[in-house]
Enzyme design. Structure first.
Site, PDB file in Angstrom:
ATOM      1  N   GLU A   1       6.641  -7.174   0.428  1.00 59.06           N
ATOM      2  CA  GLU A   1       7.452  -5.977   0.225  1.00 59.06           C
ATOM      3  C   GLU A   1       7.896  -5.530   1.598  1.00 59.06           C
ATOM      4  OE1 GLU A   1       5.209  -2.875  -1.560  1.00 59.06           O
ATOM      5  OE2 GLU A   1       4.786  -4.012  -3.361  1.00 59.06           O
TER       6      GLU A   1
ATOM      7  N   ASP B   1       4.549   8.944   0.830  1.00 56.03           N
ATOM      8  CA  ASP B   1       3.756   8.214   1.819  1.00 56.03           C
ATOM      9  C   ASP B   1       2.872   9.090   2.685  1.00 56.03           C
ATOM     10  OD1 ASP B   1       4.476   5.398   1.468  1.00 56.03           O
ATOM     11  OD2 ASP B   1       6.509   6.127   1.827  1.00 56.03           O
TER      12      ASP B   1
END
Lengths: 400, 267
Positions: free
Chosen positions: B47, B58
């Site tokens: 990824e 995040d």
């Protein structure tokens, strides 16, 4: 008789045309859905309405006055300028209308831990206030730059028992504080209620915050009819995220064919320099869970906004404003830092009212327009907050 | 949908070990050597992060990596160029490992929807995972991606109800990605007491309601966790731990060597 405008938004998915929606990671989908479900129930619950109305009346001090600013109007020599005095709300700004609505919802949902983001600190203070009122834990995320600019509000939040968590990421302002609050909500989805302070974020926030703020325009419309005997020609409010403006405009939207609705963004140092005029200069994008007009670079990185007023310092803007602009129901313009300061000074000297730097943007536009309009015209300005919190900046800028 | 490297990968009967890497982290020039190192040390799928200034899902590690990447000039177009080079073996060994781009929707919108898909496929990208584009907001997106032969992976979280797991499973083209805990990326939440039982129960629920494969990520940091996730799912994703491991590297070569060391420790 002039035709009324029919307006209904958002749709059931939270879309205002192409704007709004729920652009959120899966962890937040359930939170947002639960909140929406509970809000829709509460909204139609007479007991909830009554509790809120009572608090707005006896705790916040509503209805706030609609005041005809005679000397300011005379100085401009044109239209009558009327001020909707949200600066007289408990805690000094309109933010409390929404914080109170949301904290009642948090209580209904049995949530014990409240989080919020704040820019100028007005929403943080409002949230800390309602948490003290209901005995709930309160954590406020605030950018380091804003903590520096708005020290008195930081002290107020602490005094009210809230924990102020500094955010050092990015531009260290409202945008980053909002991201950090959203992350907190993701990390603590079950016990936490996130009180968003403006008409931004994922559905249902833009709709819910608007509904809680709509009391401003509801009162103002009734008051102007009673006190002046007719609808105003122009209604003005400043726009950062846009909660005071949407609150002011919402009840006037059916009148939009006869009442000109004007949102004033922060042009900062000028539209070709650093500013916060997302509706004027932004491009469509996604920030904090919602599609909106956004200040960003060619690669889709969000740019730092700038305004002398921390409360307007946001690179995005509420999705409903983007939609109203697109529909042409509201026009958006902008005022620079300098112009806002001059308006603040003029209002203080003519009316004895020190308004917030945010609200001064709307005052500036109203003064300019008033001078161009005939004497029998009426301009209503949402004076969204008082200026005590800005005294540091004002002293520096006006060399007091 | 046309076949791509991801559709071929999920047909194999094996547990997957998936790497998440933010381009040009921590130094400019690191991307191609790191892709090679990950491929050579056994990553089944990579990824590649598309950095965004405001990554709400995040934690600090990936936030910091995103800001570094942006300051190193990374953007959607430059990522396509890096993938193209990797596929052609310009600047590294030919990369044949499936590549999934993972990032927030705004840079993609700014690039322009259809051009994005077209250019991604031309560069050699196999699929997309856009965390802030849940099923409700992505019907058109999914149709267009499929039209271009791109896989689309959706997220499942511990609070996703069963009927919604079924919806997500039906929309994910090849497999779904389960967020291990209610958290942003790279938290220590998996280490909390009682977490093992919770996660086992959660992934059992996913297994009951998902027809396709699913992998687990967020907080997977070592071999022990990888093995655990392999027991409970079809693959493990390691991201923040990899970035943390290479964070002190000062050259592309050093970054690649550190990435390879770390990745071998997981296998």
């Amino acid at each position: 008789m002039t035709q009324k405008v029919t307006y209904s938004a958002p749709d059931e998915f939270g879309h205002f045309g192409i704007f709004g929606g729920k652009f959120i990671p899966e962890t937040l989908v359930k939170n947002a859905a639960d909140l929406e479900e509970e809000y829709l129930k509460a909204k139609d619950d007479p007991e909830f309405r009554q509790t809120l109305d009572n608090l707005l009346r006896h705790y916040v001090g509503r209805p706030t006055p609609l005041y005809h600013a005679l000397r300011l109007s005379e100085k401009q020599g044109g239209a009558e300028i009327w001020l909707k005095r949200e600066d007289l709300c408990h805690t000094g700004a309109h933010k409390i209308n929404n914080a109170l609505g949301q904290v009642l919802l948090a209580k209904r949902m049995g949530k014990k831990r409240i989080i919020a983001e704040t820019g100028a600190g007005q929403h943080g203070v409002a949230t800390a206030t309602v948490c003290a009122l209901f005995g709930l834990d309160c954590i406020v995320y605030m950018g380091e730059e804003d903590i520096r600019r708005q020290a008195p509000n930081v002290a107020r939040m602490k005094l009210l028992g809230a924990q102020v968590r500094p955010v050092s990421a990015g531009s260290r302002t409202l945008k980053d504080a909002t991201s950090e609050a959203i992350r907190d909500w993701m990390n603590n989805p079950e016990e936490t209620f996130y009180i968003v302070g403006s008409v931004i974020g994922m559905h249902p926030y833009p709709m819910m915050v608007r509904d809680f703020q709509a009391v401003i325009g509801r009162e103002a419309r009734q008051q102007v009819l009673e006190q002046a005997g007719r609808l105003p020609d122009v209604v003005v409010a400043c726009v950062g995220g846009g909660s005071n403006a949407i609150g002011m405009f919402y009840e006037f939207l059916p009148d939009a064919k006869e009442v000109e609705l004007i949102g004033v963004e922060a042009a900062g140092e000028g539209l070709d320099a650093r500013h916060a005029a997302s509706l004027t200069k932004g491009e469509i994008g996604v920030l904090h869970g919602s599609m909106m007009k956004l200040l960003q670079d060619e690669h889709g990185q969000v740019q730092e906004a700038h305004s002398i007023s921390a409360g307007l310092d946001y690179p995005g803007v509420g999705p409903e404003h983007c939609y109203l602009q697109k529909l042409g129901l509201v026009s958006y313009t902008s005022t620079t830092d300098r112009e806002a300061l001059a308006a603040l000074d003029a209002l203080a000297k003519t009316e004895g009212i020190i308004c917030a730097l945010e609200s001064a943007h709307a005052v500036h536009y109203a003064m300019k327009r008033a001078a161009e309009m005939p004497k029998e015209s009426i301009i209503v300005v949402n004076l969204s907050g008082r200026g005590d919190k800005d005294m540091g900046t004002i002293m520096e800028e006006l060399k007091l | 949908m046309k076949e791509n490297r991801i559709t071929r990968l999920v047909k194999q009967d094996k547990k997957l070990l998936i790497a998440y890497y933010m381009p040009e982290f921590p130094v400019p020039g690191a991307t191609l050597p790191v892709l090679e190192a990950l491929q050579e040390s056994g990553a089944d799928l990579i990824e590649l992060g598309m950095p965004y200034s405001d990554p709400i899902g995040d934690g600090p590690v990936i936030q910091d990596a995103a800001h570094k990447a942006i300051s190193h000039g990374v953007h959607v177009g430059s990522i396509f160029e890096m993938v193209r080079k990797a596929r052609n073996g310009e600047g590294c060994k030919k990369i044949t490992t499936p590549i999934l781009l993972m990032g927030y929707s705004n840079p993609l919108i700014a690039y322009g929807g259809d051009c994005f898909m077209d250019d991604a496929v031309r560069a050699g990208v196999d699929g997309l995972l856009i965390p802030d584009l849940p099923p409700e907001e992505s019907e058109d997106f999914l149709e267009r991606a499929k039209h271009f032969g791109l896989s689309v992976i959706y997220l499942i979280s511990p609070v996703t109800p069963p009927e919604r797991i079924e919806l997500i499973d039906s929309m994910s083209t090849d497999f779904s990605y389960c967020i291990a805990v209610n958290a942003t990326t790279g938290t220590g939440k998996l280490d909390a007491a009682g977490m093992d039982e919770k996660i086992a129960e959660y992934l059992k629920r996913v297994r009951q309601h998902a027809k396709k494969k699913f992998v687990v990520g967020f907080g997977i940091k070592d071999r022990e966790r990888v093995l655990k996730m392999w027991e409970l799912s079809d693959g493990a994703v390691v991201g923040s731990a990899l970035l943390q491991h290479v964070a002190t590297a000062t050259t592309p070569e050093e970054t690649a060597a550190m990435a390879a060391d770390f990745w071998k420790s997981l296998r």
